[in-house]
Structure formats: C-alpha cells, structure tokens
Design an enzyme around this catalytic site. Structure first.
Site, PDB file in Angstrom:
ATOM      1  NE  ARG A  24      -4.291  -1.432   0.384  1.00  0.00           N
ATOM      2  CZ  ARG A  24      -5.333  -1.506   1.203  1.00  0.00           C
ATOM      3  NH1 ARG A  24      -5.512  -0.592   2.131  1.00  0.00           N
ATOM      4  NH2 ARG A  24      -6.206  -2.467   1.060  1.00  0.00           N
ATOM      5  NE  ARG A  28      -7.646   4.918   2.717  1.00  0.00           N
ATOM      6  CZ  ARG A  28      -8.464   4.078   3.352  1.00  0.00           C
ATOM      7  NH1 ARG A  28      -9.687   4.449   3.637  1.00  0.00           N
ATOM      8  NH2 ARG A  28      -8.052   2.877   3.701  1.00  0.00           N
ATOM      9  NE  ARG A  37     -10.140   6.838  -3.176  1.00  0.00           N
ATOM     10  CZ  ARG A  37     -11.400   7.075  -2.845  1.00  0.00           C
ATOM     11  NH1 ARG A  37     -12.117   7.898  -3.540  1.00  0.00           N
ATOM     12  NH2 ARG A  37     -11.946   6.463  -1.818  1.00  0.00           N
ATOM     13  CG  ASP A  73      -9.050  -4.046  -3.920  1.00  0.00           C
ATOM     14  OD1 ASP A  73      -8.487  -3.442  -2.999  1.00  0.00           O
ATOM     15  OD2 ASP A  73      -9.764  -5.039  -3.741  1.00  0.00           O
ATOM     16  CE1 TYR A 150     -13.119  -8.534   1.720  1.00  0.00           C
ATOM     17  CE2 TYR A 150     -11.310  -9.924   0.960  1.00  0.00           C
ATOM     18  CZ  TYR A 150     -11.793  -8.923   1.795  1.00  0.00           C
ATOM     19  OH  TYR A 150     -10.950  -8.318   2.684  1.00  0.00           O
TER      20      TYR A 150
HETATM   21  O1  CP3 Z   1      -0.180  -0.007  -3.144  1.00  0.00           O
HETATM   22  C1  CP3 Z   1      -0.569  -1.196  -3.154  1.00  0.00           C
HETATM   23  O2  CP3 Z   1      -0.259  -2.003  -2.261  1.00  0.00           O
HETATM   24  C2  CP3 Z   1      -1.359  -1.695  -4.349  1.00  0.00           C
HETATM   25  C3  CP3 Z   1      -2.761  -1.616  -4.293  1.00  0.00           C
HETATM   26  C4  CP3 Z   1      -3.601  -2.567  -3.443  1.00  0.00           C
HETATM   27  C5  CP3 Z   1      -4.827  -2.147  -2.914  1.00  0.00           C
HETATM   28  N1  CP3 Z   1      -5.434  -3.227  -2.351  1.00  0.00           N
HETATM   29  C6  CP3 Z   1      -5.345  -0.771  -2.996  1.00  0.00           C
HETATM   30  C7  CP3 Z   1      -6.437  -0.369  -2.104  1.00  0.00           C
HETATM   31  C8  CP3 Z   1      -3.435  -3.911  -3.136  1.00  0.00           C
HETATM   32  C9  CP3 Z   1      -2.276  -4.820  -3.417  1.00  0.00           C
HETATM   33  C10 CP3 Z   1      -4.618  -4.329  -2.459  1.00  0.00           C
HETATM   34  C11 CP3 Z   1      -4.855  -5.713  -2.011  1.00  0.00           C
HETATM   35  C12 CP3 Z   1      -6.026  -6.023  -1.190  1.00  0.00           C
HETATM   36  N2  CP3 Z   1      -7.278  -5.494  -1.276  1.00  0.00           N
HETATM   37  C13 CP3 Z   1      -6.052  -7.023  -0.189  1.00  0.00           C
HETATM   38  C14 CP3 Z   1      -4.889  -7.929   0.169  1.00  0.00           C
HETATM   39  C15 CP3 Z   1      -3.880  -7.239   0.976  1.00  0.00           C
HETATM   40  C16 CP3 Z   1      -4.309  -6.909   2.378  1.00  0.00           C
HETATM   41  O3  CP3 Z   1      -4.443  -5.710   2.677  1.00  0.00           O
HETATM   42  O4  CP3 Z   1      -4.522  -7.847   3.151  1.00  0.00           O
HETATM   43  C17 CP3 Z   1      -7.347  -7.054   0.352  1.00  0.00           C
HETATM   44  C18 CP3 Z   1      -7.831  -7.953   1.460  1.00  0.00           C
HETATM   45  C19 CP3 Z   1      -8.122  -6.083  -0.345  1.00  0.00           C
HETATM   46  C20 CP3 Z   1      -9.563  -5.754  -0.177  1.00  0.00           C
HETATM   47  C21 CP3 Z   1      -9.739  -4.355   0.229  1.00  0.00           C
HETATM   48  N3  CP3 Z   1      -9.535  -3.261  -0.567  1.00  0.00           N
HETATM   49  C22 CP3 Z   1     -10.174  -3.876   1.495  1.00  0.00           C
HETATM   50  C23 CP3 Z   1     -10.496  -4.764   2.687  1.00  0.00           C
HETATM   51  C24 CP3 Z   1     -10.232  -2.485   1.411  1.00  0.00           C
HETATM   52  C25 CP3 Z   1     -10.785  -1.543   2.455  1.00  0.00           C
HETATM   53  C26 CP3 Z   1      -9.816  -1.249   3.518  1.00  0.00           C
HETATM   54  C27 CP3 Z   1      -9.174   0.092   3.308  1.00  0.00           C
HETATM   55  O5  CP3 Z   1      -7.973   0.211   3.563  1.00  0.00           O
HETATM   56  O6  CP3 Z   1      -9.888   1.014   2.907  1.00  0.00           O
HETATM   57  C28 CP3 Z   1      -9.781  -2.115   0.123  1.00  0.00           C
HETATM   58  C29 CP3 Z   1      -9.672  -0.729  -0.399  1.00  0.00           C
HETATM   59  C30 CP3 Z   1      -8.357  -0.324  -0.965  1.00  0.00           C
HETATM   60  N4  CP3 Z   1      -7.542  -1.090  -1.744  1.00  0.00           N
HETATM   61  C31 CP3 Z   1      -7.768   0.967  -0.816  1.00  0.00           C
HETATM   62  C32 CP3 Z   1      -6.567   0.943  -1.527  1.00  0.00           C
HETATM   63  C33 CP3 Z   1      -5.582   2.068  -1.697  1.00  0.00           C
HETATM   64  C34 CP3 Z   1      -8.394   2.164  -0.101  1.00  0.00           C
HETATM   65  C35 CP3 Z   1      -9.312   2.844  -1.072  1.00  0.00           C
HETATM   66  C36 CP3 Z   1      -9.457   4.320  -0.857  1.00  0.00           C
HETATM   67  O7  CP3 Z   1     -10.336   4.702  -0.081  1.00  0.00           O
HETATM   68  O8  CP3 Z   1      -8.724   5.102  -1.491  1.00  0.00           O
END
Ligand code: CP3
Length: 354
Positions: A24, A28, A37, A73, A150
């Site tokens: 990540r 944010r 965003r 994602d 999911y």
């Molecule tokens: O920079 C990176 O690492 C690449 C992008 C990336 C995202 N999600 C962007 C994201 C990657 C590799 C993921 C993987 C992901 N997504 C996982 C596996 C890794 C982990 O964290 O365990 C999982 C379980 C998800 C599912 C997911 N996506 C959730 C549970 C959430 C909500 C939680 C949160 O942090 O808001 C997301 C949203 C998400 N994916 C965001 C980002 C940058 C936040 C979105 C935003 O509001 O801008």
C-alpha cells in the site's frame, strides 16, 4: 533481470542493495493520492489506466524504492465475473450477487481477461514508462481462497460464517469456486506479465481463517496451482503472502513461490529459522509493523534494523512492512525507514559483506 535488486533477492542472490518497497505504498497517507481521490471514486480510479498509473508512480517520485505495485485491488477481477464492487465511505468492499450455491457458481463468468480487465495491463504498460530500469514492476492478484471469501460473504467478515457454511455443507461448490478462481487468476496474472509485470504477488490475507487441514486440502492446492501454471509459462519471481499465521508455514511444503511475505505479527528471526528448518527454499519479504511509522525516529530505526538483521539469515530478503501502510502513516517516517535500510547496507559493505 539480475540488474533488478528485487528480482535478484527474490531468487536468492545476495545483492549489495537490500530491495525495499511498501505494501500500500500508494494510498491515503499521501496528500497527492487524496488529491486524485477527491475527483474519482476508488473503483473508477482502478479502471482508468492514466489515473491508476499516476497514483502508482506517486510513491516512486517521493521515495527511493525498488518497486512499484500496480494500483488496483484484489476484488477487481470479480467485476468481470458478474459481481458489482462498491466501496462506500467508511465501509470496506461490498460485492453484489454473492456465491452461496451451485446455481450461483454456475452463473459466474470466466472473463476474457484482455477484453474485460485489459485496463490493468494498460496501466502497467503506462507505469513502466515512468520507472527506472533497476526498479521492478509488480503485478498482483488475490489468491483464490481470499477472493472467494469476499465473493461468498459479499463483504469483509469477522466470522466467515457463509464461507464455513459453503465449505461444510457444499464442499463441491466451494472447491468449484476455488478451481474457477484459480483458472481466472492464471489468465489474469499472465495478462499482467504480458503487459510488463516483472514480479507477481499473491495475497492470501484470510488463509488463516481455515483449519490447517482445510488450508492443506482446499486453500493451498488452489494457490499452488496458480503459481505452477504461471511458472510453466514465465520465468519471473512470485511472492506469496499466506496471511497472519506462522502455523501455515507447516502446510507449505511444495510451494512454488520464490518469496514468502511475512506478516508483521511474526518474529522475523523465528520465521526465517522455521522456513529453513522446514526445508522451504524461499526468500522472505517483510515484516516491519506498518504502525511502527508512528514511533519516535530512534525506535523506528531500531525496528527497521532488527528486521534487516533477521533478513541477513534468509536465502534472500526484500524489506517491506508486514501488512499495508495505514492512512495515518506520516510520509516522513517512510523516508526514515528507507534511509535506515541504506545506512545498514553501507555499513555491511564496509564490513565486507554482500
Ligand atoms: O499499493 C498497493 O499495495 C497496491 C494496491 C492494493 C490495494 N489493495 C489498494 C487499495 C493492493 C495490493 C490491495 C490488495 C487487497 N485489497 C487485499 C490484500 C492485501 C491486504 O491488505 O490484506 C485485500 C484484502 C483487499 C480488499 C480491500 N480493498 C479492502 C479490505 C479495502 C478496504 C480497507 C481500506 O484500507 O480502505 C480495500 C480498499 C483499498 N484497496 C484501498 C486501496 C488504496 C483504499 C481505497 C481508498 O479509499 O482510497
């Protein structure tokens, strides 16, 4: 590919430079990400090659990191299989058309990845134009079980009740979903390779929600099948994140991944020793506590150093956090962590290591 420190370390070659990137690393905590965003919603951002590429490159402009991970994602492929993905404010992901029966499974599409998800490849190709030759472009997918969880629950879950019901009451449907996801994931990852991904990472965040026996019988075969299929057609490295549990290392014999990503909860020296004792021939990635970024500078530096010391005992080490950076991460702390890695390397070079 050995001019790329990350690829070299993944394959177990000793590199003078410890490769470093952050889960990540785009997101944010960066004001420039929030700026983008404000204008688009998260799923739209993932679908736009220009914007996805822009936010992927943002951390590379700020920091001396060795890799970019394409901004997307793990749930994006679900949108090409017949589900709708939304992220409402304050909630995690939500998927429509949950998969809870054989009929639900039969309705899922096997997407044409180029046609339906080609925007991810386009974003990869575009991003590479902004990267240095020594930096590695990382493509990724969720591992079949974690994506399935999911698709079945329709959202994140604490108890995984619907997943367990499907596993215990309709094991054939559960397995059928994992098989379908394994096939789709192979196509999806190879599409990313074709677009220019030089390393692939598979996220199995929720793997530890299953019993070890079910991990062995359902979860592991699905993800290892993906890795084997991808490796039969491509010679780059694969990183696997088996969630939060060191216990699962006992079930990983025969894993075809080159690197295991270690969760921040584990003691890195113990993880490294266990990997060696179990005869797993892999490098390690990790595993700083992402919230160590909140610590005073001297403590943060010490914690980075502890991880680095442990990493020297592994076959190869890619420095990273042990789970994604949080929104409240101070951007300057990330720079401090990188600086400590570079100091450590410089000291080791003086001592004649590496
Ligand atoms: O920079 C990176 O690492 C690449 C992008 C990336 C995202 N999600 C962007 C994201 C990657 C590799 C993921 C993987 C992901 N997504 C996982 C596996 C890794 C982990 O964290 O365990 C999982 C379980 C998800 C599912 C997911 N996506 C959730 C549970 C959430 C909500 C939680 C949160 O942090 O808001 C997301 C949203 C998400 N994916 C965001 C980002 C940058 C936040 C979105 C935003 O509001 O801008």
């Amino acid at each position: 590919m050995n001019n790329k420190p990350l690829v070299a370390a993944a394959f177990g070659y000793k590199t003078p430079r410890v490769p470093i990137w952050f889960l990540r690393q785009a997101g944010r905590y960066l004001p420039e990400y929030m700026e983008v965003r404000r204008k688009v919603d998260f799923v739209e951002l993932c679908r736009s090659p220009e914007l996805a590429s822009e936010v992927t490159l943002q951390p590379l402009r700020r920091y001396d990191v060795d890799a970019a991970i394409i901004f997307s994602d793990i749930l994006i492929p679900c949108t090409a299989m017949g589900q709708t993905l939304t992220f409402d404010k304050g909630h995690g992901p939500e998927l429509s058309n949950t998969v809870r029966s054989a009929a639900d499974l039969a309705r899922l599409k096997h997407p044409d990845v180029q046609k339906d998800l080609g925007y991810v490849g386009d974003a990869i190709a575009l991003t590479k134009q902004g990267m240095k030759p020594a930096q590695t472009m990382i493509g990724f997918a969720g591992a079949p079980f974690t994506v399935a969880s999911y698709m079945i629950e329709g959202s994140g879950s604490k108890t995984f009740t619907e997943v367990k019901k499907l596993r215990y009451l309709e094991p054939q449907t559960f397995k059928g979903l994992l098989d379908l996801l394994a096939d789709v994931t192979v196509d999806y990852l190879l599409m990313q390779v074709q677009a220019g991904a030089e390393c692939l990472m598979l996220f199995d965040t929720w793997a530890n929600q299953m019993t070890s026996a079910d991990y062995r019988d359902f979860v592991f075969p699905a993800v290892n099948k993906v890795i084997e299929a991808v490796k039969s057609r491509w010679d780059g490295p694969v990183i696997y994140y088996p969630g939060q549990s060191l216990e699962l290392l006992f079930e990983l014999s025969g894993i075809r991944a080159d690197v295991l990503a270690i969760d921040w909860r584990a003691r890195m020296p113990r993880a490294v020793a266990l990997i060696e004792n179990l005869g797993l021939n892999v490098s390690v990635q990790g595993n700083l506590d992402p919230q160590a970024m909140l610590a005073p500078e001297s403590l943060l530096r010490q914690m980075v150093r502890d991880v680095l010391e442990a990493g020297t005992k592994a076959r190869g080490h890619i420095f990273n956090v042990g789970h994604g950076l949080q929104p409240h991460t101070p951007p300057d702390s990330v720079a401090i962590a990188i600086d400590e890695v570079r100091r450590f390397e410089a000291e080791r070079a003086k001592q004649g290591h590496g």
